[in-house]
Scaffold this motif. Sequence first.
Motif, PDB file in Angstrom:
ATOM      1  N   GLN A   1       7.406   3.888   9.637  1.00  0.00           N
ATOM      2  CA  GLN A   1       6.973   3.762   8.449  1.00  0.00           C
ATOM      3  C   GLN A   1       5.683   3.114   8.445  1.00  0.00           C
ATOM      4  O   GLN A   1       4.674   3.212   7.724  1.00  0.00           O
ATOM      5  N   LEU A   2       5.829   1.723   9.134  1.00  0.00           N
ATOM      6  CA  LEU A   2       4.600   0.827   8.986  1.00  0.00           C
ATOM      7  C   LEU A   2       3.477   1.397   9.695  1.00  0.00           C
ATOM      8  O   LEU A   2       2.022   1.287   9.387  1.00  0.00           O
TER       9      LEU A   2
ATOM     10  N   GLY B   1       0.928  -1.232   0.135  1.00  0.00           N
ATOM     11  CA  GLY B   1      -0.098   0.078  -0.081  1.00  0.00           C
ATOM     12  C   GLY B   1       0.988   1.249  -0.051  1.00  0.00           C
ATOM     13  O   GLY B   1       0.303   2.150   0.168  1.00  0.00           O
ATOM     14  N   PHE B   2       1.912   1.324   0.010  1.00  0.00           N
ATOM     15  CA  PHE B   2       2.963   2.442  -0.142  1.00  0.00           C
ATOM     16  C   PHE B   2       2.859   3.015  -1.462  1.00  0.00           C
ATOM     17  O   PHE B   2       2.832   2.527  -2.392  1.00  0.00           O
TER      18      PHE B   2
ATOM     19  N   ARG C   1      -0.087   2.290   8.114  1.00  0.00           N
ATOM     20  CA  ARG C   1      -1.328   1.568   8.623  1.00  0.00           C
ATOM     21  C   ARG C   1      -2.628   2.612   8.982  1.00  0.00           C
ATOM     22  O   ARG C   1      -3.546   2.226   8.549  1.00  0.00           O
ATOM     23  N   GLY C   2      -2.073   3.825   9.223  1.00  0.00           N
ATOM     24  CA  GLY C   2      -3.065   4.836   9.364  1.00  0.00           C
ATOM     25  C   GLY C   2      -3.529   4.948   8.006  1.00  0.00           C
ATOM     26  O   GLY C   2      -4.779   5.454   7.964  1.00  0.00           O
ATOM     27  N   GLU C   3      -2.881   5.260   7.009  1.00  0.00           N
ATOM     28  CA  GLU C   3      -3.339   5.545   5.630  1.00  0.00           C
ATOM     29  C   GLU C   3      -4.283   4.346   5.012  1.00  0.00           C
ATOM     30  O   GLU C   3      -5.261   4.648   4.504  1.00  0.00           O
ATOM     31  N   LEU C   4      -3.944   3.093   5.618  1.00  0.00           N
ATOM     32  CA  LEU C   4      -4.906   2.050   5.369  1.00  0.00           C
ATOM     33  C   LEU C   4      -6.161   2.056   5.919  1.00  0.00           C
ATOM     34  O   LEU C   4      -7.070   1.743   5.269  1.00  0.00           O
ATOM     35  N   ASP C   5      -6.132   2.530   7.111  1.00  0.00           N
ATOM     36  CA  ASP C   5      -7.209   2.651   8.041  1.00  0.00           C
ATOM     37  C   ASP C   5      -8.302   3.636   7.449  1.00  0.00           C
ATOM     38  O   ASP C   5      -9.448   3.391   7.286  1.00  0.00           O
ATOM     39  N   ALA C   6      -7.611   4.820   6.997  1.00  0.00           N
ATOM     40  CA  ALA C   6      -8.171   5.744   6.271  1.00  0.00           C
ATOM     41  C   ALA C   6      -9.045   5.332   4.684  1.00  0.00           C
ATOM     42  O   ALA C   6     -10.134   5.672   4.672  1.00  0.00           O
TER      43      ALA C   6
END
Length: 290
Positions: free
Chosen positions: A104-105, A59-60, A109-114
């Motif tokens: 970084q992870l 997801g990066f 994870r925050g981006e993935l949650d959003a």
Amino acid sequence: MSWSTRELAALAGVSVRAIRHWHDLGLLPEPDRRANGYKQYIGQHLVLVLRIKRLTGLGFTLDRVGELLDHTPAGAAAAGPGTPAGPGTPADARAADDTGGPAQLMALRGELDARIAELQRVRADVDALLREGGPLDLTPAAALVYAALAGGSGPTDSAPATGAIQDRDATAQRASRDIAIVLGHLAPNRQVTAIADVVAGIPHQLRRLDRDVMRLPADASAAEIAGLADDVAAAMRSFIADSSDHAALAELDAHSTLDTSLVTEFAFEGLNAAQRQVMTRVLAALTDPA
């Protein structure tokens, strides 16, 4: 051991377009070429492609992938053709692993949650459309406004519209839809829902006058414009007075974030000259303290 672009893509399980895109971004250095001009990828290119594939799969973004690989277009150029830059070497691979630590992870994870929350919202909208139907290009709140604007007019006293009148009715319907779309974008759902609630309570007399305004031809007489504006202003005053304790109006007053001047400008944009004169007179009458 070497491969063409297509062979490397097939081996890594990515598209040829992805390989070319990574070249353009400087993530993947250009390889040497054979005598016939075809690219000649080696094992280190394959390793780098697989690393990029892994990081994007997590997801990066590609910008973040470049940071994690500690790899820039300038670094690729400095390494010379045919040799993958820094990330291809064991030392730089370890450095990249170090930069891809817990911080970084956690950011990822925050981006993935959003993204998951956004996908859940979209799925809820799709479920509502499957269950209840409605226009695909309107948010649920905007669809409520559109239904309130376009419906509820009740029976009319005049004969069925024909010709130019039908065209102006169709234009009015499109204008209602356009306004609903803009409101759905400019205001939060709670406020748009309150607007829909207010519009749904508009009395038949005011809806009939609104229809008359939207059917007014551009060459209407000054007397017709003035008379219709007076009727609309009077009906609007009565509606506002009768709705003074409306819960939805209280909601709008308490939480208003809507740029009403922008919405008014947008609504006027689709009116002909006579219709604009009517609505300008109505707004002036409603804002006149007398």
